[in-house]
Design an enzyme around this catalytic site. Structure first.
Site, PDB file in Angstrom:
ATOM      1  N   HIS A 153       0.845  -1.292  -0.122  1.00  0.00           N
ATOM      2  CA  HIS A 153      -0.213   0.106  -0.276  1.00  0.00           C
ATOM      3  C   HIS A 153       0.829   1.160  -0.172  1.00  0.00           C
ATOM      4  O   HIS A 153       2.053   1.248   0.320  1.00  0.00           O
ATOM      5  CB  HIS A 153      -1.050  -0.233   1.244  1.00  0.00           C
ATOM      6  N   HIS A 199      -5.971  -2.247   4.359  1.00  0.00           N
ATOM      7  CA  HIS A 199      -6.064  -0.925   3.526  1.00  0.00           C
ATOM      8  C   HIS A 199      -5.077  -1.210   2.269  1.00  0.00           C
ATOM      9  O   HIS A 199      -4.321  -2.138   2.417  1.00  0.00           O
ATOM     10  CB  HIS A 199      -5.487   0.179   4.390  1.00  0.00           C
ATOM     11  N   HIS A 214       4.652   7.454   2.502  1.00  0.00           N
ATOM     12  CA  HIS A 214       5.513   6.139   2.282  1.00  0.00           C
ATOM     13  C   HIS A 214       4.770   5.093   1.591  1.00  0.00           C
ATOM     14  O   HIS A 214       3.588   5.355   1.199  1.00  0.00           O
ATOM     15  CB  HIS A 214       5.562   5.463   3.828  1.00  0.00           C
ATOM     16  N   HIS A 246       0.774  -0.723  15.063  1.00  0.00           N
ATOM     17  CA  HIS A 246      -0.331   0.455  14.551  1.00  0.00           C
ATOM     18  C   HIS A 246      -1.553  -0.072  15.204  1.00  0.00           C
ATOM     19  O   HIS A 246      -2.083  -1.381  15.401  1.00  0.00           O
ATOM     20  CB  HIS A 246      -0.576   0.498  12.982  1.00  0.00           C
ATOM     21  N   TYR A 255       9.471   1.858  10.181  1.00  0.00           N
ATOM     22  CA  TYR A 255       9.323   2.924   9.076  1.00  0.00           C
ATOM     23  C   TYR A 255      11.014   3.349   9.024  1.00  0.00           C
ATOM     24  O   TYR A 255      11.555   3.661   9.975  1.00  0.00           O
ATOM     25  CB  TYR A 255       8.617   4.224   9.518  1.00  0.00           C
ATOM     26  N   GLU A 265       8.050   1.550   4.470  1.00  0.00           N
ATOM     27  CA  GLU A 265       7.667   0.577   5.843  1.00  0.00           C
ATOM     28  C   GLU A 265       7.620  -0.691   5.337  1.00  0.00           C
ATOM     29  O   GLU A 265       7.310  -0.960   4.036  1.00  0.00           O
ATOM     30  CB  GLU A 265       6.082   1.092   5.887  1.00  0.00           C
TER      31      GLU A 265
HETATM   32 FE   LIG Z   1       1.698   1.915   6.053  1.00  0.00          FE
END
Ligand SMILES: [Fe+2]
Length: 307
Positions: A153, A199, A214, A246, A255, A265
């Protein structure tokens, strides 16, 4: 449930200051395979568990950042139908001829209201180095570096989040899996999925258009996130934050920056999304926990360093 329409993030094209340094970073540290170097200078790479020819394109330029993110769609007919729905939202759609990227069919490009270019395409050649399909081993060749499984992503910053949501939700049939809202109920961060991942793209409200936060690569597990941390330290790769987790999407993450300052990431985990699931909503007073679940506070660099 079948995944239809937009299938997944297909590629990202990044600008880098020094192409050779960038190739060492993405190939030897993150572990992508170099696919080709073309006459126009662009370098194409792919992760070991991806079937398609490439997923990452590096282009030498004076400033870092993202040129374009590509979305693979289900078929040629779906490509035209989705492009028409984007155009109906008042967004100009540009045709890019087959072959502009090696092995890729015609693309439909639009500039989202956040100032980011996105391409839709249906055709890309399969790699001859993709995952095995007969009595398949885990991998064809032993993975290198951080052992990135796939491009997963991007997170992008831009001003007109509501306009972009209208494109992704209403024209491209993405779902809002998770979001962060301010006290007035305005969406500050939107996490959108086109399939079953938590996501496929995230968008953050920001005064400037077209900024890149990112691109992210999937790893197998928490152990590989720790191994990535070891490699980041061993090779003095600039660290942003992590390993941590997260709250949003629940991914276990780290990161860091490529040599041009583009943030990367690598992560593992995250929940599965189904289209009947309600959107998970975070309030601003829990933003620290939403982004960094263990630290429960944001770091300035993570919020402000963009390319
Ligand atoms: Fe991410």
């Amino acid at each position: 449930m079948a995944v239809t329409g937009v299938l997944r993030p297909g590629f990202v094209q990044l600008r880098v200051i020094d192409l050779d340094e960038a190739v060492v970073h993405y190939r030897d540290r993150i572990g992508l395979d170099e696919v080709s170097r073309e006459a126009d200078g662009r370098v194409y790479l792919k992760a070991y568990d991806e079937f398609d020819r490439h997923s990452m394109i590096l282009r030498q330029a004076d400033t870092p950042g993202m040129d374009v993110m590509g979305w693979k769609v289900q078929s040629d007919e779906v490509l035209d139908a989705l492009a028409a729905r984007v155009a109906e939202k008042g967004v100009e759609v540009e045709d890019i001829a087959a072959g502009e990227q090696p092995g890729v069919g015609r693309r439909k490009r639009f500039l989202a209201p956040t100032g980011h270019h996105f391409d839709l395409y249906a055709e890309m050649d399969l790699s001859d180095q993709g995952p095995m399909v007969e009595n398949p081993d885990l991998w064809r060749n032993e993975p290198r570096g951080m052992r990135a499984i796939r491009l997963d992503h991007c997170l992008l910053y831009g001003d007109d989040i509501d306009g972009a949501l209208e494109i992704f939700r209403d024209a491209l049939d993405f779902s809002l899996s998770e979001c962060l809202k301010d006290p007035e109920g305005t969406i500050i961060a939107a996490f959108l999925t086109c399939g079953q991942k938590a996501h496929d793209i995230a968008l953050i409200r920001h005064e400037e258009k077209g900024k890149f936060h990112h691109c992210s690569f999937l790893l197998e597990d928490w152990g590989d996130v720790g191994r990535a941390a070891d490699l980041i330290a061993r090779h003095d790769i600039p660290l942003d934050i992590g390993p941590t987790r997260h709250g949003i999407t629940r991914g276990m993450t780290i990161y860091f920056f490529d040599p041009s300052g583009n943030r990367n990431e690598v992560f593992a985990g995250g929940y599965h999304y189904y289209p009947d699931h309600p959107t998970r909503v975070w309030n601003m007073d829990e933003a620290g926990k939403a982004v960094f679940y263990y630290e429960r506070e944001l770091n300035d660099r993570f919020m402000s360093h963009l390319t």
